[in-house]
Scaffold this active site. Structure first.
Site, mmCIF file in Angstrom:
data_model
loop_
_atom_site.group_PDB
_atom_site.id
_atom_site.type_symbol
_atom_site.label_atom_id
_atom_site.label_comp_id
_atom_site.label_asym_id
_atom_site.label_seq_id
_atom_site.Cartn_x
_atom_site.Cartn_y
_atom_site.Cartn_z
ATOM 1 N N GLU A 29 -1.483 -8.577 4.182
ATOM 2 C CA GLU A 29 -1.149 -8.901 5.576
ATOM 3 C C GLU A 29 -2.393 -9.158 6.419
ATOM 4 O O GLU A 29 -2.374 -9.932 7.370
ATOM 5 C CB GLU A 29 -0.291 -7.784 6.189
ATOM 6 C CG GLU A 29 -1.029 -6.581 6.741
ATOM 7 C CD GLU A 29 -1.642 -5.663 5.666
ATOM 8 O OE1 GLU A 29 -1.316 -5.842 4.479
ATOM 9 O OE2 GLU A 29 -2.448 -4.792 6.040
ATOM 10 N N CYS A 50 0.818 -1.208 0.000
ATOM 11 C CA CYS A 50 0.000 0.000 0.000
ATOM 12 C C CYS A 50 0.859 1.269 0.000
ATOM 13 O O CYS A 50 1.387 1.615 -1.058
ATOM 14 C CB CYS A 50 -1.016 -0.041 1.136
ATOM 15 S SG CYS A 50 -2.450 0.957 0.735
ATOM 16 N N HIS A 79 -3.843 -5.092 0.678
ATOM 17 C CA HIS A 79 -3.306 -5.449 2.002
ATOM 18 C C HIS A 79 -3.345 -6.953 2.237
ATOM 19 O O HIS A 79 -4.229 -7.467 2.923
ATOM 20 C CB HIS A 79 -4.086 -4.720 3.098
ATOM 21 C CG HIS A 79 -3.775 -3.281 3.164
ATOM 22 N ND1 HIS A 79 -2.819 -2.769 4.013
ATOM 23 C CD2 HIS A 79 -4.253 -2.235 2.445
ATOM 24 C CE1 HIS A 79 -2.741 -1.464 3.821
ATOM 25 N NE2 HIS A 79 -3.587 -1.114 2.882
HETATM 26 N N1 LIG Z 1 -1.866 6.784 2.542
HETATM 27 C C1 LIG Z 1 -1.767 6.118 1.250
HETATM 28 C C2 LIG Z 1 -1.479 4.660 1.477
HETATM 29 C C3 LIG Z 1 -2.690 3.936 1.977
HETATM 30 C C4 LIG Z 1 -2.421 2.862 2.983
HETATM 31 O O1 LIG Z 1 -1.299 2.444 3.233
HETATM 32 N N2 LIG Z 1 -3.501 2.448 3.608
HETATM 33 C C5 LIG Z 1 -3.456 1.724 4.814
HETATM 34 C C6 LIG Z 1 -4.537 2.232 5.704
HETATM 35 C C7 LIG Z 1 -4.142 2.115 7.143
HETATM 36 C C8 LIG Z 1 -5.188 2.669 8.051
HETATM 37 O O2 LIG Z 1 -5.798 3.700 7.691
HETATM 38 O O3 LIG Z 1 -5.363 2.054 9.105
HETATM 39 C C9 LIG Z 1 -3.036 6.288 0.440
HETATM 40 O O4 LIG Z 1 -4.055 6.693 1.029
HETATM 41 O O5 LIG Z 1 -3.006 5.984 -0.756
#
Ligand SMILES: N[C@@H](CCC(=O)NCCCC(=O)O)C(=O)O
Length: 257
Positions: A222, A112, A220
């Site tokens: 994970e 991500c 994601h």
């Molecule tokens: N901020 C970037 C990457 C998005 C990302 O890593 N999302 C994970 C979400 C984690 C969370 O909010 O708990 C984008 O918005 O593209």
């Protein structure tokens, strides 16, 4: 054989009025339970790090997601209010680790925010608020749901035949989750696109001519790595690459001894 160790760059967070270095549990849990590797969290600093000294001590690099965004100045763009929140210490820690891990053939899995950092680290750019673009689906995390709802498997992506990802989870359609506002705009020269969403959003890349596992995914894996087969396969492949790297490193250390 000892469990391999993978570096995981932290986010900076302020909790209860104090500054923390943090990685969400889902990443370190997937590393241990699906990849069979131990995650060592790397605190985020804007300067003062010796990247090689960190990488000398690990067998892989796992770059996690985060609600923060890569600072636009790192891809020669103007930073607007809507491009935040930012985490410059995370940027300054993760991007050099990504570049050196690729140079040194240390296995890399970028998730991500991680795929976005990979793209920027190798010279690409990002688009913000992609859901505002004509024809682009809303990839943001669903609102007003619990975390399982936020990370629900709900989007089709299409894995290209013959890609690195295809060798792990198979080519064609795969169902994934989606929690992002940004995406790859200009793909870095050393990256090949490996999967796209129905609206054309880039969902996976790999490093061209990489000497080791070097993959980024916008979704994601994970979160459901212990129960969702494609998610588990991605982490298992990363773990296998880390085990191979660790074994080769041990052999070369014995030869030197
Ligand atoms: N901020 C970037 C990457 C998005 C990302 O890593 N999302 C994970 C979400 C984690 C969370 O909010 O708990 C984008 O918005 O593209």
């Amino acid at each position: 054989m000892m469990k391999p160790i993978v570096a995981v760059p932290a986010d900076t967070r302020t909790l209860d009025g104090a500054d923390w270095h943090a990685v969400q549990h889902q990443y370190v849990r997937a590393a241990l339970n699906a990849a069979g590797v131990m995650a060592f969290i790397i605190p985020a600093f804007e300067k003062g790090y010796d990247t090689d000294a960190i990488l000398d001590r690990v067998d892989g690099l796992l770059v996690s997601g985060s609600a923060s965004n890569v600072h636009p100045s790192l891809y020669a763009a103007e930073a607007r209010e809507s491009d935040g929140p930012f985490d410059p210490a995370r940027d300054a820690t993760a991007l050099p680790l990504i570049r050196r891990a690729i140079d040194r053939a240390i296995p890399l899995l970028a998730i991500c925010r991680g795929i976005q950092e990979l793209n920027v680290a190798l010279g690409g750019s990002l688009a913000s608020e992609i859901h505002e673009q004509e024809g682009i689906w809303d990839h943001r995390k669903p609102a007003d749901v619990d975390r399982d709802g936020m990370y629900a498997i709900r989007q089709s992506v299409f894995v290209k035949e013959g890609s690195c990802i295809a060798r792990i989870i198979g080519p064609g359609e795969v169902l994934v989750n989606s929690l992002h506002r940004q995406a790859i705009a200009k793909t870095a020269p050393r990256l090949q696109v490996e999967a796209i969403a129905e609206d054309g959003t880039i969902e996976a890349v790999s490093v061209i001519d990489a000497k080791a596992f070097a993959v980024g995914v916008q979704w994601h894996p994970e979160y459901w790595a212990e129960t969702d087969k494609p998610s588990n396969q991605i982490f298992a492949a990363f773990g296998d690459a880390a085990r191979e790297y660790a074994a080769n490193k041990n052999v070369s250390m014995k030869v030197k001894a």
